[in-house]
Design a protein around this motif. Structure first.
Motif, PDB file in Angstrom:
ATOM      1  N   PHE A 175       0.808  -1.216   0.000  1.00 59.70           N
ATOM      2  CA  PHE A 175       0.000   0.000   0.000  1.00 59.70           C
ATOM      3  C   PHE A 175       0.847   1.275   0.000  1.00 59.70           C
ATOM      4  N   PRO A 176       1.900   1.394   0.835  1.00 66.55           N
ATOM      5  CA  PRO A 176       2.753   2.584   0.692  1.00 66.55           C
ATOM      6  C   PRO A 176       3.391   2.693  -0.695  1.00 66.55           C
ATOM      7  N   ARG A 177       3.675   1.554  -1.298  1.00 64.69           N
ATOM      8  CA  ARG A 177       4.269   1.603  -2.634  1.00 64.69           C
ATOM      9  C   ARG A 177       3.292   2.189  -3.653  1.00 64.69           C
ATOM     10  N   LEU A 178       1.991   1.866  -3.521  1.00 66.33           N
ATOM     11  CA  LEU A 178       1.001   2.453  -4.427  1.00 66.33           C
ATOM     12  C   LEU A 178       1.029   3.971  -4.351  1.00 66.33           C
ATOM     13  N   VAL A 179       1.174   4.493  -3.128  1.00 66.81           N
ATOM     14  CA  VAL A 179       1.230   5.945  -2.941  1.00 66.81           C
ATOM     15  C   VAL A 179       2.532   6.508  -3.493  1.00 66.81           C
ATOM     16  N   ALA A 180       3.638   5.867  -3.116  1.00 68.69           N
ATOM     17  CA  ALA A 180       4.954   6.384  -3.485  1.00 68.69           C
ATOM     18  C   ALA A 180       5.142   6.427  -4.998  1.00 68.69           C
ATOM     19  N   GLU A 181       4.702   5.396  -5.682  1.00 73.75           N
ATOM     20  CA  GLU A 181       4.886   5.354  -7.138  1.00 73.75           C
ATOM     21  C   GLU A 181       4.133   6.483  -7.832  1.00 73.75           C
ATOM     22  N   ARG A 182       3.007   6.866  -7.270  1.00 74.97           N
ATOM     23  CA  ARG A 182       2.204   7.908  -7.908  1.00 74.97           C
ATOM     24  C   ARG A 182       2.639   9.313  -7.532  1.00 74.97           C
ATOM     25  N   LEU A 183       3.383   9.434  -6.428  1.00 74.79           N
ATOM     26  CA  LEU A 183       3.849  10.763  -6.006  1.00 74.79           C
ATOM     27  C   LEU A 183       5.354  10.931  -6.195  1.00 74.79           C
ATOM     28  N   GLY A 184       5.996   9.960  -6.848  1.00 75.08           N
ATOM     29  CA  GLY A 184       7.420  10.087  -7.131  1.00 75.08           C
ATOM     30  C   GLY A 184       8.292  10.031  -5.899  1.00 75.08           C
ATOM     31  N   LEU A 185       7.881   9.276  -4.874  1.00 71.24           N
ATOM     32  CA  LEU A 185       8.608   9.217  -3.612  1.00 71.24           C
ATOM     33  C   LEU A 185       9.215   7.843  -3.393  1.00 71.24           C
ATOM     34  N   ASP A 186      10.108   7.780  -2.423  1.00 69.32           N
ATOM     35  CA  ASP A 186      10.602   6.496  -1.936  1.00 69.32           C
ATOM     36  C   ASP A 186       9.532   5.929  -1.003  1.00 69.32           C
ATOM     37  N   PRO A 187       9.173   4.636  -1.122  1.00 72.64           N
ATOM     38  CA  PRO A 187       8.156   4.069  -0.226  1.00 72.64           C
ATOM     39  C   PRO A 187       8.476   4.258   1.251  1.00 72.64           C
ATOM     40  N   ALA A 188       9.758   4.362   1.597  1.00 77.74           N
ATOM     41  CA  ALA A 188      10.127   4.557   2.998  1.00 77.74           C
ATOM     42  C   ALA A 188       9.612   5.881   3.542  1.00 77.74           C
ATOM     43  N   GLN A 189       9.279   6.825   2.656  1.00 77.76           N
ATOM     44  CA  GLN A 189       8.755   8.115   3.090  1.00 77.76           C
ATOM     45  C   GLN A 189       7.270   8.065   3.436  1.00 77.76           C
ATOM     46  N   GLY A 197       1.980  24.041 -10.684  1.00 77.47           N
ATOM     47  CA  GLY A 197       1.852  24.756 -11.962  1.00 77.47           C
ATOM     48  C   GLY A 197       1.788  26.252 -11.746  1.00 77.47           C
ATOM     49  N   GLU A 198       1.072  26.683 -10.701  1.00 74.59           N
ATOM     50  CA  GLU A 198       0.993  28.106 -10.411  1.00 74.59           C
ATOM     51  C   GLU A 198       2.354  28.650 -10.011  1.00 74.59           C
ATOM     52  N   LEU A 199       3.079  27.895  -9.182  1.00 78.05           N
ATOM     53  CA  LEU A 199       4.388  28.357  -8.720  1.00 78.05           C
ATOM     54  C   LEU A 199       5.399  28.389  -9.856  1.00 78.05           C
ATOM     55  N   LEU A 200       5.279  27.434 -10.786  1.00 80.17           N
ATOM     56  CA  LEU A 200       6.250  27.342 -11.888  1.00 80.17           C
ATOM     57  C   LEU A 200       5.728  28.010 -13.156  1.00 80.17           C
ATOM     58  N   GLU A 201       4.516  28.562 -13.081  1.00 76.49           N
ATOM     59  CA  GLU A 201       3.919  29.316 -14.181  1.00 76.49           C
ATOM     60  C   GLU A 201       3.761  28.462 -15.439  1.00 76.49           C
ATOM     61  N   VAL A 202       3.222  27.225 -15.225  1.00 75.24           N
ATOM     62  CA  VAL A 202       2.895  26.345 -16.351  1.00 75.24           C
ATOM     63  C   VAL A 202       1.518  25.738 -16.069  1.00 75.24           C
ATOM     64  N   GLN A 203       0.978  25.054 -17.051  1.00 77.00           N
ATOM     65  CA  GLN A 203      -0.287  24.365 -16.867  1.00 77.00           C
ATOM     66  C   GLN A 203      -0.101  23.143 -15.956  1.00 77.00           C
ATOM     67  N   ALA A 204      -1.141  22.854 -15.183  1.00 75.30           N
ATOM     68  CA  ALA A 204      -1.060  21.722 -14.250  1.00 75.30           C
ATOM     69  C   ALA A 204      -0.744  20.414 -14.975  1.00 75.30           C
ATOM     70  N   GLU A 205      -1.281  20.257 -16.184  1.00 73.48           N
ATOM     71  CA  GLU A 205      -1.056  18.995 -16.900  1.00 73.48           C
ATOM     72  C   GLU A 205       0.391  18.830 -17.372  1.00 73.48           C
ATOM     73  N   ASP A 206       1.185  19.891 -17.275  1.00 68.66           N
ATOM     74  CA  ASP A 206       2.599  19.795 -17.648  1.00 68.66           C
ATOM     75  C   ASP A 206       3.473  19.346 -16.479  1.00 68.66           C
ATOM     76  N   ILE A 207       2.894  19.158 -15.301  1.00 70.01           N
ATOM     77  CA  ILE A 207       3.650  18.784 -14.107  1.00 70.01           C
ATOM     78  C   ILE A 207       3.653  17.268 -13.947  1.00 70.01           C
ATOM     79  N   VAL A 208       4.831  16.730 -13.635  1.00 71.79           N
ATOM     80  CA  VAL A 208       4.961  15.299 -13.369  1.00 71.79           C
ATOM     81  C   VAL A 208       5.668  15.108 -12.029  1.00 71.79           C
ATOM     82  N   PHE A 209       5.358  13.968 -11.372  1.00 74.30           N
ATOM     83  CA  PHE A 209       6.025  13.593 -10.131  1.00 74.30           C
ATOM     84  C   PHE A 209       7.220  12.703 -10.458  1.00 74.30           C
TER      85      PHE A 209
END
Length: 795
Positions: free
Chosen positions: A509-523, A569-581
């Motif tokens: 279950f932590p891996r499902l979260v981590a993979e989608r948010l670009g994190l290490d599962p240990a986080q 996207g707001e902070l980086l001044e791009v569209q949200a769909e251009d952001i990846v984790f």
């Protein structure tokens, strides 16, 4: 199978650092012991606890009279299926402590709370009971006879709990009459004990203002909270249930048991913690057991060996009372599966549930699906033998194929997808099926009889919609919930309503979260098993965890991801769909511009001015998932055995399992789950059986000296493969894998044993196929062949 990283749980468990209920320390805790009926059926004429109450260190002794005077409820069942023609199920009350009559050996009659285990045991020895022994009945078939002793005399229907049927009786009878061939068999599905490594245990702690915390080894913490509140007449909010590490459940840790209620009541009364841990002998008496069917099945086929009709009549022994899911297992978890993976134009199943003087039954790994698979897969082999077809060929002629899906079956299932022909071919290739005659010949030269058998199973997993199970008599819903919370510093907490007792939730279950948010599962911190920290959940059973809790997790994390992309996207001044984790950052796709995950998390709690009023602050999402319908794991298991005709010993040579579990999220976990199921399925087929004296009802299998669990020497290294057809009934495309071994392998094993024994004249063998049972069948066949009537005439 190629795997991912090692399980997060492993180091803790293999180094002895697991934290189970019996490991918990609670200052001033009293120790509870339970006085149990030594008889299977008896009237309680007198109960004297005075001497027990006087033992030094004893703080309380309670009886059924105390329970009644306290106005407590009885132990509930969660299902009330409608019977034939809408008839009501008989659901007699299951008292927390028997007061006037004991109905099975081991039923709780009194409970003691004392300063030490020794004082509690000493008090038990001084409880005086005058029993008037009554006739007992332990077999379901005998229980429904007019002469059988009445277990619940107040009932007008004798020992019949429920008469259930499914399908079209008239159409099935007509098709059976027109069949070119009719094959009929009788089968027993032996009663088994659950036997988790960790026995059941509870620790009840009274809280402020009349509250209660119950630490218990359970698969379903939220269900236990609700049921306990109902029995104790307390508000659910006043009860906290915590289930720490659980050393195996397999369905036996789902029900609310008398000991849960007794420890809680004693703790509330004494205003001190009360603990209890079952001994292994107690577990054989007091834990719910499983299976215990007697079935007559008829299969009608045309001249080409294609099925035209199926008729099944089953008698299911439910024990003395109805445990939590007991009424559902031989009805809705069994009968619809009887058509298996085959095209069956007409089918009818009837199931009679019978009360007996035995321990109540409930779920055990597979719960209804192993019993159904055993019926249809033994029928298919018997039909192949009588029609002169190969076991694989008769299945090819009758399989539902990918082109048939979605398919509605004659017993009411709506199957979305599968590929049984491919599963069969992969299993035959992996097991070297075509080369078997050479291996059989070589074994015969050594005086051994070799056999090979297969089983092409189909099961249900995950759950069906709440409105559907409500119509089937269920008291609860089918939903599951998960919460994903990203704190401002960037830490992530995922909490789920399911509970792991070996299924690797802490890793997957932590891996499902981590993979989608670009994190290490240990986080990712993982929370389960605490009704205060996880407010809602249904628990772990029926291979539902990944399909439902996993789906709820990815739904929650998806919502969090959308918000974080919008803020980034707001902070980086791009569209949200251009952001990846990726790698702990939120990056602009195709560039090196990125922000650390933690920085974006903080920004979600103090939103940029441009997002104020448009995006709500915070990163905390809870999702509820309702299953749109069952998922349908399936597979083909092949077993090869060798029989010593002089001793009846059956040696397991090879086991090949090819399973469709949908998408495989973690191959190592899937392989481990399949291995465990295979071991338990083979245990039932080879060795395990709860036995009773037929006259007195006394259990004959009260320890591991009598109840034969499989050991390493009884098993082999399993060959496991997957061939997944993803389902669309959850966003992960998973079907479930935890119960497949128990569903498929018992019939494959018995079919293999029969393949070895048929040349010796044996026509049937029952589970468990113990050496004595196999030897007896061989001797019976030898004597029949040598009898004068069997000799050719010399006239």
């Amino acid at each position: 199978m190629a795997g991912k990283s090692a399980r997060r749980e492993d180091v803790r468990f293999i180094t002895g650092a697991g934290r189970y209920v019996s490991d918990l320390r609670s200052a001033g805790a009293l120790h509870m012991a339970v006085f149990r009926s030594p008889l299977a059926h008896a009237r309680i004429a007198r109960l004297d606890i005075a001497a027990a109450a006087a033992v030094p260190g004893v703080k309380a002794v309670i009886t059924g009279e105390d329970i009644r005077e306290a106005g407590l409820g009885t132990l509930p069942t969660a299902w009330n299926p409608p019977g034939r023609n809408g008839a009501r199920m008989l659901a007699p009350p299951w008292p927390v402590l028997a007061e006037s009559r004991a109905r099975y050996c081991g039923e709780a009659i009194a409970a003691v709370a004392a300063e030490s285990p020794a004082a509690a045991r000493a008090a038990l020895a001084l409880i005086e009971v005058d029993f008037e022994e009554l006739p007992a009945v332990c077999e379901g078939r005998r229980a429904l006879a007019a002469s059988a002793p009445a277990i619940h005399p107040e009932s007008s229907s004798g020992n019949l709990c429920l008469d259930f049927d499914l399908g079209d009786a008239a159409r099935t009878a007509e098709a059976m009459r027109a069949a070119a061939h009719v094959v009929e068999i009788e089968l027993s599905n032996n009663r088994v004990a659950v036997c988790p490594m960790e026995p059941r245990a509870v620790l009840a702690e009274p809280g402020a203002a009349g509250g209660l915390t119950l630490y218990t080894a359970t698969q379903v913490p939220h269900s236990v909270r609700g049921l306990l509140a109902r029995v104790l007449h307390m508000e659910e909010a006043a009860i906290r249930v915590v289930s720490p590490d659980v050393g195996g459940g397999f369905g036996g840790k789902m029900a609310l048991y008398p000991e849960d209620v007794l420890a809680s009541l004693l703790a509330l009364q004494a205003k001190r913690p009360v603990r209890w841990t079952a001994s292994r002998s107690e577990a054989f008496l007091a834990d719910t057991q499983a299976r215990d069917h007697w079935t007559t099945a008829r299969l009608g086929l045309d001249g080409e060996g294609r099925i035209v009709a199926l008729r099944v009549s089953t008698l299911a022994n439910v024990g003395a009372y109805l445990s939590l899911a007991a009424p559902a297992i031989p009805t809705w978890y069994y009968a619809p599966l009887l058509t298996g993976a085959y095209r069956v134009p007409a089918a009818h199943a009837e199931v009679k549930l019978a009360f007996t003087n035995t321990t109540p039954v409930d779920a055990y790994r597979g719960a209804g699906r192993p019993e159904a698979s055993f019926v249809i897969e033994r029928l298919m082999d018997e039909a192949a033998h009588r029609l002169g077809l190969a076991p694989d060929e008769i299945r090819r002629r009758n399989f539902l194929t990918p082109a048939d899906y979605p398919a509605d079956t004659a017993l009411g299932l709506s199957i979305d997808c599968g590929d049984h022909p491919a599963l069969l071919e992969r299993a035959l290739a992996a097991s070297r099926w075509k080369d078997f005659p050479e291996r059989r010949h070589a074994a015969l030269a050594r005086g051994r009889h070799r056999g090979i058998g297969l089983s092409a199973y189909l099961e249900i997993a995950g759950g069906s919609p709440s409105h559907m199970v409500a119509a089937q008599g269920a008291a609860g819903g089918s939903y599951e919930a998960a919460r994903v919370h990203v704190i401002p510093s960037g830490g992530v907490i995922v909490s789920v309503g399911t509970h792991s007792h070996g299924q690797s939730h802490e890793t997957v279950f932590p891996r499902l979260v981590a993979e989608r948010l670009g994190l290490d599962p240990a986080q990712v911190q993982f929370v389960q098993g605490d009704t205060d920290r996880v407010p809602v959940g249904r628990g772990t059973f029926a291979s539902r965890s990944l399909a439902l809790a996993g789906a709820a997790i990815v739904t929650s994390v998806g919502r969090i991801g959308e918000k974080m992309r919008e803020v980034a996207g707001e902070l980086l001044e791009v569209q949200a769909e251009d952001i990846v984790f990726e790698k702990g950052r939120l990056a602009v796709r195709g560039t090196d511009r990125a922000l650390p995950f933690a920085e974006v998390a903080r920004a979600c709690y103090r939103l940029p001015q441009a997002l104020a009023g448009r995006v709500s602050p915070g990163l905390d999402e809870t999702a509820f998932v309702e299953p749109p319908g069952w998922t349908f794991p399936g597979g083909c298991h092949v077993v090869e055995v060798e029989v010593d005709p002089e001793t009846g010993a059956v040696e397991l040579i090879a086991v090949t399992a090819v399973d469709d579990v949908g998408n495989v999220i973690d191959p190592v976990v899937v392989e481990g789950q399949i291995h465990g199921g295979l071991a338990q399925g083979l245990g039932q087929a080879m060795l395990e059986q709860v036995a009773h004296d037929p006259d007195s009802g006394q259990p004959l299998t009260g320890s591991f000296m009598d109840y034969a669990m499989p050991r390493a020497a009884n098993l082999v290294s399993f060959g496991t493969l997957t061939h997944g057809v993803p389902t669309s009934r959850n966003p992960l495309g998973v079907k479930g894998c935890a119960e497949s071994g128990t569903v498929g392998v018992p019939a494959a094993f018995v079919n293999a044993v029969m393949d070895a024994l048929r040349p010796l004249g044996v026509t049937d063998i029952a589970m468990p196929a113990t050496p004595f049972r196999v030897w007896s069948a061989i001797e019976k066949a030898r004597k029949a062949a040598a009898a004068p009537s069997a000799q050719p005439s010399t006239m």
